[in-house]
Write an enzyme that holds these catalytic residues in place. Structure first.
Site, mmCIF file in Angstrom:
data_model
loop_
_atom_site.group_PDB
_atom_site.id
_atom_site.type_symbol
_atom_site.label_atom_id
_atom_site.label_comp_id
_atom_site.label_asym_id
_atom_site.label_seq_id
_atom_site.Cartn_x
_atom_site.Cartn_y
_atom_site.Cartn_z
ATOM 1 N N HIS A 1 -6.333 0.286 7.440
ATOM 2 C CA HIS A 1 -7.024 -0.895 7.962
ATOM 3 C C HIS A 1 -7.434 -0.568 9.405
ATOM 4 O O HIS A 1 -6.713 0.123 10.112
ATOM 5 C CB HIS A 1 -6.068 -2.089 7.951
ATOM 6 C CG HIS A 1 -6.710 -3.435 8.058
ATOM 7 N ND1 HIS A 1 -8.047 -3.663 7.808
ATOM 8 C CD2 HIS A 1 -6.177 -4.643 8.377
ATOM 9 C CE1 HIS A 1 -8.299 -4.959 7.966
ATOM 10 N NE2 HIS A 1 -7.189 -5.584 8.318
ATOM 11 N N ASP B 1 0.350 -4.921 9.575
ATOM 12 C CA ASP B 1 -0.439 -4.804 10.808
ATOM 13 C C ASP B 1 0.341 -5.289 12.015
ATOM 14 O O ASP B 1 0.263 -4.715 13.106
ATOM 15 C CB ASP B 1 -1.770 -5.561 10.640
ATOM 16 C CG ASP B 1 -2.608 -4.936 9.522
ATOM 17 O OD1 ASP B 1 -2.895 -5.629 8.534
ATOM 18 O OD2 ASP B 1 -2.923 -3.726 9.625
ATOM 19 N N SER C 1 -24.425 -20.042 -22.807
ATOM 20 C CA SER C 1 -25.512 -20.818 -23.425
ATOM 21 C C SER C 1 -26.692 -20.958 -22.467
ATOM 22 O O SER C 1 -26.545 -20.837 -21.245
ATOM 23 C CB SER C 1 -24.993 -22.229 -23.752
ATOM 24 O OG SER C 1 -24.767 -22.921 -22.515
ATOM 25 N N GLU D 1 -11.086 -11.211 2.706
ATOM 26 C CA GLU D 1 -9.824 -11.797 2.222
ATOM 27 C C GLU D 1 -9.706 -13.267 2.601
ATOM 28 O O GLU D 1 -9.038 -14.030 1.905
ATOM 29 C CB GLU D 1 -8.629 -10.987 2.730
ATOM 30 C CG GLU D 1 -8.479 -10.942 4.222
ATOM 31 C CD GLU D 1 -7.647 -9.751 4.705
ATOM 32 O OE1 GLU D 1 -7.545 -8.734 4.004
ATOM 33 O OE2 GLU D 1 -7.074 -9.852 5.810
ATOM 34 N N GLN E 1 0.829 -1.214 0.000
ATOM 35 C CA GLN E 1 0.000 0.000 0.000
ATOM 36 C C GLN E 1 0.862 1.261 0.000
ATOM 37 O O GLN E 1 0.508 2.250 -0.647
ATOM 38 C CB GLN E 1 -0.945 0.032 1.205
ATOM 39 C CG GLN E 1 -2.279 -0.635 0.961
ATOM 40 C CD GLN E 1 -3.061 -0.064 -0.231
ATOM 41 O OE1 GLN E 1 -3.086 1.144 -0.444
ATOM 42 N NE2 GLN E 1 -3.665 -0.935 -0.995
HETATM 43 N N1 LIG Z 1 -1.546 -5.041 0.735
HETATM 44 C C1 LIG Z 1 -2.536 -4.278 0.311
HETATM 45 O O1 LIG Z 1 -2.697 -4.011 -0.873
HETATM 46 C C2 LIG Z 1 -3.480 -3.648 1.311
HETATM 47 C C3 LIG Z 1 -4.750 -3.252 0.885
HETATM 48 C C4 LIG Z 1 -5.561 -2.556 1.777
HETATM 49 C C5 LIG Z 1 -5.113 -2.286 3.059
HETATM 50 N N2 LIG Z 1 -3.877 -2.719 3.455
HETATM 51 C C6 LIG Z 1 -3.394 -2.347 4.789
HETATM 52 O O2 LIG Z 1 -2.343 -1.404 4.600
HETATM 53 C C7 LIG Z 1 -1.341 -1.567 5.617
HETATM 54 C C8 LIG Z 1 0.000 -1.887 4.945
HETATM 55 O O3 LIG Z 1 -0.186 -3.091 4.274
HETATM 56 P P1 LIG Z 1 0.935 -3.694 3.297
HETATM 57 O O4 LIG Z 1 0.350 -4.912 2.665
HETATM 58 O O5 LIG Z 1 1.477 -2.610 2.425
HETATM 59 O O6 LIG Z 1 2.059 -4.093 4.359
HETATM 60 P P2 LIG Z 1 3.294 -5.088 4.175
HETATM 61 O O7 LIG Z 1 2.939 -6.399 4.787
HETATM 62 O O8 LIG Z 1 3.702 -5.053 2.747
HETATM 63 O O9 LIG Z 1 4.350 -4.369 5.095
HETATM 64 C C9 LIG Z 1 4.641 -3.010 4.823
HETATM 65 C C10 LIG Z 1 6.042 -2.770 5.292
HETATM 66 O O10 LIG Z 1 6.118 -2.981 6.702
HETATM 67 C C11 LIG Z 1 7.411 -3.514 6.975
HETATM 68 N N3 LIG Z 1 7.425 -4.185 8.265
HETATM 69 C C12 LIG Z 1 6.791 -5.326 8.597
HETATM 70 N N4 LIG Z 1 7.057 -5.631 9.879
HETATM 71 C C13 LIG Z 1 7.860 -4.649 10.353
HETATM 72 C C14 LIG Z 1 8.479 -4.385 11.595
HETATM 73 N N5 LIG Z 1 8.307 -5.224 12.615
HETATM 74 N N6 LIG Z 1 9.242 -3.292 11.716
HETATM 75 C C15 LIG Z 1 9.408 -2.434 10.680
HETATM 76 N N7 LIG Z 1 8.851 -2.624 9.461
HETATM 77 C C16 LIG Z 1 8.089 -3.718 9.324
HETATM 78 C C17 LIG Z 1 7.625 -4.487 5.818
HETATM 79 O O11 LIG Z 1 9.010 -4.697 5.648
HETATM 80 C C18 LIG Z 1 7.028 -3.746 4.659
HETATM 81 O O12 LIG Z 1 8.013 -2.997 3.993
HETATM 82 C C19 LIG Z 1 -1.851 -2.684 6.527
HETATM 83 O O13 LIG Z 1 -2.603 -2.118 7.575
HETATM 84 C C20 LIG Z 1 -2.787 -3.463 5.587
HETATM 85 O O14 LIG Z 1 -3.771 -4.196 6.290
HETATM 86 C C21 LIG Z 1 -3.049 -3.386 2.610
HETATM 87 C C1 LIG Z 2 -5.920 -6.455 -0.892
HETATM 88 C C2 LIG Z 2 -6.817 -6.823 0.275
HETATM 89 C C3 LIG Z 2 -6.952 -8.334 0.403
HETATM 90 O O1 LIG Z 2 -8.122 -6.269 0.037
HETATM 91 C C4 LIG Z 2 -6.331 -6.170 1.577
HETATM 92 O O2 LIG Z 2 -7.371 -6.181 2.519
HETATM 93 C C5 LIG Z 2 -5.083 -6.778 2.182
HETATM 94 O O3 LIG Z 2 -5.124 -7.060 3.399
HETATM 95 O O4 LIG Z 2 -4.085 -6.917 1.445
HETATM 96 MG MG LIG Z 3 -6.902 -6.835 4.399
HETATM 97 MG MG LIG Z 4 -9.133 -5.743 1.717
#
Ligand SMILES: NC(=O)c1ccc[n+]([C@@H]2O[C@H](COP(=O)([O-])OP(=O)(O)OC[C@H]3O[C@@H](n4cnc5c(N)ncnc54)[C@H](O)[C@@H]3O)[C@@H](O)[C@H]2O)c1
Ligand SMILES: CC(C)(O)[C@@H](O)C(=O)O
Ligand SMILES: [Mg+2]
Ligand SMILES: [Mg+2]
Length: 348
Positions: free
Chosen positions: A124, A100, A270, A212, A41
């Protein structure tokens, strides 16, 4: 806000007509948006905000792969790319986009820089809603807001570059400044959302964790694997089994659903297929309804969040996740899929 009728329920939503980019830029013109976390993200939101003309900086651990990724994306060390603490200090809006589980570890650090009037932004509702498990309890004198794109950060960026947008939910947990609504909607528009619908932190995380684990990722893999197994057990080739289970869905039928709904997709198949699908979908609903009920209760009871924290807080969490993804990738069904993808005309 626009009033839209969603199947009989009228909701207030924000579209780009009500809140154009110029208005978003005006609202955030004095803000420094510090994005902490550059995984999935982080890049999607940061690059879209930058392209939309907002003042964005990145906070990352130096000498990390994501620091290098940020440099490769054009963020400049000492100008728009800083170590996490320096970025948090400079940011008037702190976008907490670590994983998270990572947010838990870094919370004591980030908390130090939440001076009165700043905004703490999530994508989130996890950290706030399950704060008995996460320990994330913000000070009362900051705004606490959320914009949750309903899709991958990779898609958020790709759709933005294609002139499209992913829908996002938005929520306000704390409005200390009286400007939380303007800030959160402006950020939702700035990160490239399609339309924005309002939720709250609890509803966002309950629905997201369910989705998810359900239709978006978990359940769909489960029904793919089940149908593929039955077809192969009855002598159908991998080509036939994979095309009938996955390839036709992604290449032909889901795009039709996305374009104009399920009935329209059916109508473009179909009458034999229509009769069968209309006969069978309720049987699948009955079979899976108890599983979805169990899933939602497991989310509500905090079991899913605790499972995620316990697993993803371990030092080797990525190694373990990759091992299970490798198992999926190397399954016959997805190996057959790799061969099928290579045979698509556009890949020849
Ligand atoms: N992945 C998605 O597309 C998506 C979609 C919607 C919402 N979200 C939310 O957005 C937020 C970020 O999600 P994401 O998927 O980009 O995260 P991610 O799992 O890719 O982690 C993001 C960064 O956090 C770093 N990280 C993880 N643990 C760490 C620690 N202990 N100390 C320091 N850095 C640490 C990782 O190295 C990574 O670079 C979360 O709250 C997620 O739920 C993600
Ligand atoms: C992309 C998703 C599944 O919608 C998001 O909620 C995540 O946790 O990566
Ligand atoms: Mg999610
Ligand atoms: Mg989602």
């Amino acid at each position: 806000m626009a009033k839209i009728n969603f199947g009989g329920t009228v909701e207030d939503v924000v579209t780009r007509e009500e809140f154009p980019m110029e208005k978003a830029r005006e609202v955030l013109k004095s803000e420094t948006i510090a994005i902490i976390g550059y995984g999935v993200q982080g890049p999607g939101q940061a690059l879209n905000l930058r392209d939309n003309g907002f003042n964005v900086i990145i906070g990352q651990r130096k000498n990390s792969k994501t620091w290098d990724k940020a440099v490769a994306d054009g963020w400049v060390p000492g100008q728009t790319l800083f170590e996490i603490e320096e970025a948090a200090e400079k940011g008037t809006i702190i976008q907490f986009l670590l994983s998270d589980a990572g947010q838990i570890t870094l919370w004591p650090t980030i908390q130090k820089y939440l001076s009165p009037g700043k905004a703490l932004y999530f994508s989130h509702g996890f950290g706030i809603t399950f704060n008995e498990q996460t320990g994330i309890i913000p000070p009362k004198d900051v705004d606490v807001i959320l914009v949750a794109p309903k899709g991958s950060g990779t898609s958020l960026r790709r759709l933005f570059l294609a002139g499209k947008g992913l829908n996002s939910s938005f929520a306000i947990y704390q409005d200390a400044t009286g400007r939380a609504k303007d800030r959160v909607v402006a950020l939702g528009i700035g990160v490239g959302s399609g339309y924005l619908f309002e939720t709250d932190f609890k509803k966002e995380v309950y629905s997201d964790l369910t989705g998810e684990r359900g239709t978006l990722m978990g359940a769909i893999q489960g029904i793919f694997a089940a149908q593929y197994e039955i077809l192969r057990k009855n002598g159908h080739s991998p080509s036939e089994a994979f095309n009938e289970t996955v390839e036709e869905l992604t290449q032909s039928l889901m795009p039709l659903v996305a374009e104009n709904g399920m009935d329209w997709m059916y109508a473009n198949c179909s009458t034999t297929a229509q009769r069968g699908a209309l006969d069978w979908w309720k049987k699948f609903k009955e079979a899976t309804l108890p599983v979805f009920d169990e899933l939602y209760n497991s989310v509500k009871d905090g079991k899913e969040s605790q499972r995620s924290i316990d697993s993803n807080s371990q030092s080797d969490y990525r190694v373990k996740l990759e091992a299970e993804l490798k198992e999926l990738r190397e399954s016959e069904m997805w190996q057959a899929g790799a061969a099928v993808r290579q045979l698509r005309p556009e890949n020849k």
